[in-house]
Design a protein around this motif. Structure first.
Motif, PDB file in Angstrom:
ATOM      1  N   SER A  96      56.655  39.491  49.623  1.00 12.15           N
ATOM      2  CA  SER A  96      55.226  39.175  49.617  1.00 12.15           C
ATOM      3  C   SER A  96      54.346  40.411  49.790  1.00 12.15           C
ATOM      4  N   GLN A  97      54.962  41.587  49.962  1.00 12.56           N
ATOM      5  CA  GLN A  97      54.178  42.799  50.178  1.00 12.56           C
ATOM      6  C   GLN A  97      53.751  43.424  48.856  1.00 12.56           C
ATOM      7  N   ALA A  98      52.557  43.960  48.826  1.00 14.92           N
ATOM      8  CA  ALA A  98      52.067  44.636  47.624  1.00 14.92           C
ATOM      9  C   ALA A  98      52.856  45.920  47.384  1.00 14.92           C
ATOM     10  N   GLU A  99      52.827  46.385  46.146  1.00 13.97           N
ATOM     11  CA  GLU A  99      53.513  47.624  45.809  1.00 13.97           C
ATOM     12  C   GLU A  99      52.968  48.789  46.640  1.00 13.97           C
ATOM     13  N   THR A 131      43.301  57.781  43.078  1.00  9.86           N
ATOM     14  CA  THR A 131      43.947  58.747  43.971  1.00  9.86           C
ATOM     15  C   THR A 131      44.122  58.195  45.382  1.00  9.86           C
ATOM     16  N   ASP A 132      43.754  56.931  45.588  1.00 15.10           N
ATOM     17  CA  ASP A 132      43.950  56.299  46.895  1.00 15.10           C
ATOM     18  C   ASP A 132      44.243  54.813  46.676  1.00 15.10           C
ATOM     19  N   ASN A 137      44.741  49.356  44.238  1.00 16.84           N
ATOM     20  CA  ASN A 137      44.862  47.889  44.310  1.00 16.84           C
ATOM     21  C   ASN A 137      43.922  47.245  45.333  1.00 16.84           C
ATOM     22  N   GLY A 138      42.852  47.961  45.672  1.00 15.75           N
ATOM     23  CA  GLY A 138      41.935  47.434  46.672  1.00 15.75           C
ATOM     24  C   GLY A 138      42.472  47.536  48.076  1.00 15.75           C
ATOM     25  N   ALA A 139      43.561  48.329  48.252  1.00 14.72           N
ATOM     26  CA  ALA A 139      44.221  48.515  49.552  1.00 14.72           C
ATOM     27  C   ALA A 139      44.763  47.205  50.113  1.00 14.72           C
ATOM     28  N   THR A 140      45.086  46.255  49.242  1.00 20.06           N
ATOM     29  CA  THR A 140      45.654  44.996  49.707  1.00 20.06           C
ATOM     30  C   THR A 140      47.111  45.180  50.115  1.00 20.06           C
ATOM     31  N   GLU A 141      47.551  44.403  51.078  1.00 24.76           N
ATOM     32  CA  GLU A 141      48.949  44.427  51.514  1.00 24.76           C
ATOM     33  C   GLU A 141      49.705  43.197  51.030  1.00 24.76           C
ATOM     34  N   GLN A 142      49.003  42.307  50.341  1.00 27.05           N
ATOM     35  CA  GLN A 142      49.586  41.051  49.888  1.00 27.05           C
ATOM     36  C   GLN A 142      49.864  41.104  48.388  1.00 27.05           C
ATOM     37  N   GLY A 144      50.275  40.154  44.614  1.00 26.22           N
ATOM     38  CA  GLY A 144      49.600  39.199  43.748  1.00 26.22           C
ATOM     39  C   GLY A 144      48.125  39.030  44.022  1.00 26.22           C
ATOM     40  N   GLU A 145      47.608  39.757  45.021  1.00 27.11           N
ATOM     41  CA  GLU A 145      46.196  39.600  45.377  1.00 27.11           C
ATOM     42  C   GLU A 145      45.314  40.700  44.794  1.00 27.11           C
ATOM     43  N   GLU A 146      45.911  41.631  44.043  1.00 27.50           N
ATOM     44  CA  GLU A 146      45.144  42.775  43.544  1.00 27.50           C
ATOM     45  C   GLU A 146      43.918  42.350  42.745  1.00 27.50           C
ATOM     46  N   CYS A 147      44.111  41.426  41.807  1.00 32.91           N
ATOM     47  CA  CYS A 147      43.012  41.057  40.908  1.00 32.91           C
ATOM     48  C   CYS A 147      42.006  40.127  41.562  1.00 32.91           C
ATOM     49  N   ASN A 148      42.384  39.496  42.663  1.00 34.78           N
ATOM     50  CA  ASN A 148      41.418  38.689  43.410  1.00 34.78           C
ATOM     51  C   ASN A 148      40.525  39.573  44.269  1.00 34.78           C
ATOM     52  N   ILE A 149      41.137  40.595  44.866  1.00 28.90           N
ATOM     53  CA  ILE A 149      40.406  41.483  45.769  1.00 28.90           C
ATOM     54  C   ILE A 149      39.668  42.582  45.005  1.00 28.90           C
ATOM     55  N   ALA A 150      40.349  43.171  44.033  1.00 31.37           N
ATOM     56  CA  ALA A 150      39.762  44.302  43.298  1.00 31.37           C
ATOM     57  C   ALA A 150      40.092  44.183  41.815  1.00 31.37           C
ATOM     58  N   PRO A 151      39.384  43.332  41.073  1.00 32.18           N
ATOM     59  CA  PRO A 151      39.679  43.112  39.652  1.00 32.18           C
ATOM     60  C   PRO A 151      39.544  44.365  38.789  1.00 32.18           C
ATOM     61  N   GLU A 152      38.778  45.349  39.253  1.00 29.82           N
ATOM     62  CA  GLU A 152      38.598  46.575  38.484  1.00 29.82           C
ATOM     63  C   GLU A 152      39.506  47.702  38.984  1.00 29.82           C
ATOM     64  N   SER A 153      40.427  47.379  39.867  1.00 30.38           N
ATOM     65  CA  SER A 153      41.359  48.403  40.362  1.00 30.38           C
ATOM     66  C   SER A 153      42.324  48.808  39.247  1.00 30.38           C
ATOM     67  N   GLU A 154      42.930  49.976  39.398  1.00 29.85           N
ATOM     68  CA  GLU A 154      43.835  50.475  38.367  1.00 29.85           C
ATOM     69  C   GLU A 154      45.023  49.544  38.161  1.00 29.85           C
ATOM     70  N   ASN A 155      45.582  49.043  39.239  1.00 28.69           N
ATOM     71  CA  ASN A 155      46.719  48.135  39.149  1.00 28.69           C
ATOM     72  C   ASN A 155      46.364  46.898  38.334  1.00 28.69           C
ATOM     73  N   CYS A 156      45.228  46.304  38.643  1.00 29.81           N
ATOM     74  CA  CYS A 156      44.798  45.087  37.955  1.00 29.81           C
ATOM     75  C   CYS A 156      44.531  45.344  36.479  1.00 29.81           C
ATOM     76  N   LEU A 157      43.839  46.423  36.174  1.00 25.58           N
ATOM     77  CA  LEU A 157      43.524  46.729  34.785  1.00 25.58           C
ATOM     78  C   LEU A 157      44.767  47.072  33.982  1.00 25.58           C
ATOM     79  N   SER A 158      45.753  47.696  34.630  1.00 25.09           N
ATOM     80  CA  SER A 158      46.981  48.025  33.917  1.00 25.09           C
ATOM     81  C   SER A 158      47.735  46.752  33.516  1.00 25.09           C
TER      82      SER A 158
END
Length: 298
Positions: A96-99, A131-132, A137-142, A144-158
């Motif tokens: 359940s941990q984010a990358e 670079t951070d 990913n919005g610094a999420t620790e969960q 699958g939550e990247e696009c909910n917390i930070a939809p414009e983050s690099e992880n989500c856009l990739s």
């Protein structure tokens, strides 16, 4: 006065000579270009290896830990080691941990994301190189939550646009505890500097070239754009032959990116070009290929 000119036959002869020379020289030019890309890749890998070494030096000879659980062959987890090595095959719970991307953690030592793209990697690249963790990913620790917390983050856009964020993968023995390796007495836990030094042969591959196009292909068996490490204990097939999907003759690693081979980074920091037949043993801490293919790539 009479003027002279080329006859049709003479023109055809000249054209034939030019075409013959082009047929001879173009492959040579392509080989030179490919060799230049491979050399540039090795140079970048050496910088990456220095970044990894400095990170480990500043963290008591260890990499970051993705989680504290034991990883089974199928990628699932267990809290405690089972009774036998056979039970390491799979059937645990999900993570359940984010990358935790090494490319971001190494930034204080590299300060350059562009160097993580191999010149020979033609996959479509991420344009917003974070670079951070906030940008990643919005610094999420969960998970699958990247696009909910930070939809414009690099992880989500990739993931949304099937982009690649790097061309190299970390051997995950450094950030995960392998159930199989522990039960077989190969590695007791994470691959720290001291654990690697205790191996019979400490020359272990630390980074391999990533099959970026495969990870960005939604129809491949190993589709996952953010992937940044690889589990050797999952077997040789996972590394170079996924066995199903749109890329059945491919796997996590791009073992043939450069002239029927690829570049690899070893634990001592050096990078070198190898064919898969030479690199496959050095992927494993005890030089024993797990679930070996009957007819592996040469």
């Amino acid at each position: 006065m009479k003027t002279s000119a080329f006859t049709l036959i003479e023109l055809l002869v000249v054209i034939a000579i030019i075409a013959t020379l082009a047929a001879i020289l173009f492959p040579v030019f392509n080989q030179v270009k490919a060799a230049a890309k491979s050399t540039a890749c090795v140079s970048q890998q050496r910088q990456l290896s220095m970044g990894a070494a400095m990170y480990m030096s500043d963290n008591d000879g260890a990499m970051f830990r993705h989680h504290e659980d034991w990883v089974l062959d199928d990628g699932s987890l267990v809290l405690n080691l089972p009774a036998t090595a056979e039970e390491c095959a799979g059937g645990g719970f999900g993570n359940s941990q984010a990358e935790k991307p090494w490319a971001i953690f190494f930034q204080p030592y590299m300060r350059n994301r562009q160097m993580l793209f191999c010149p020979g990697d033609d996959a479509q690249r991420s344009k917003n190189l974070s670079t951070d963790l906030v940008g990643y990913n919005g610094a999420t620790e969960q998970a699958g939550e990247e696009c909910n917390i930070a939809p414009e983050s690099e992880n989500c856009l990739s993931q949304k646009n099937n982009l690649t964020m790097w061309s190299y993968l970390l051997n995950s023995v450094f950030t995960h505890k392998s159930c199989r390796y522990a039960m077989e007495g190969v590695l007791p836990s994470f691959a720290t500097e001291s654990a690697i030094a205790g191996l019979e042969n400490p020359m272990l591959i630390m980074f391999s070239e990533r099959n970026s196009a495969g990870f960005a292909d939604p129809n491949s068996a190993f589709y996952y754009p953010p992937q940044d490490d690889y589990d050797t204990w999952a077997g040789e097939g996972a590394l170079v032959r996924s066995g199903e999907g749109s890329r059945p003759q491919e796997g996590w690693l791009k073992y043939d990116r450069h002239r029927k081979g690829a570049n690899y980074i070893y634990t001592d920091g050096h990078a070198k070009f190898l064919s898969w037949s030479k690199a496959r043993l050095d992927q494993y801490p005890d030089r024993k290929v797990r679930y070996p293919l009957i007819d592996p790539p040469k």
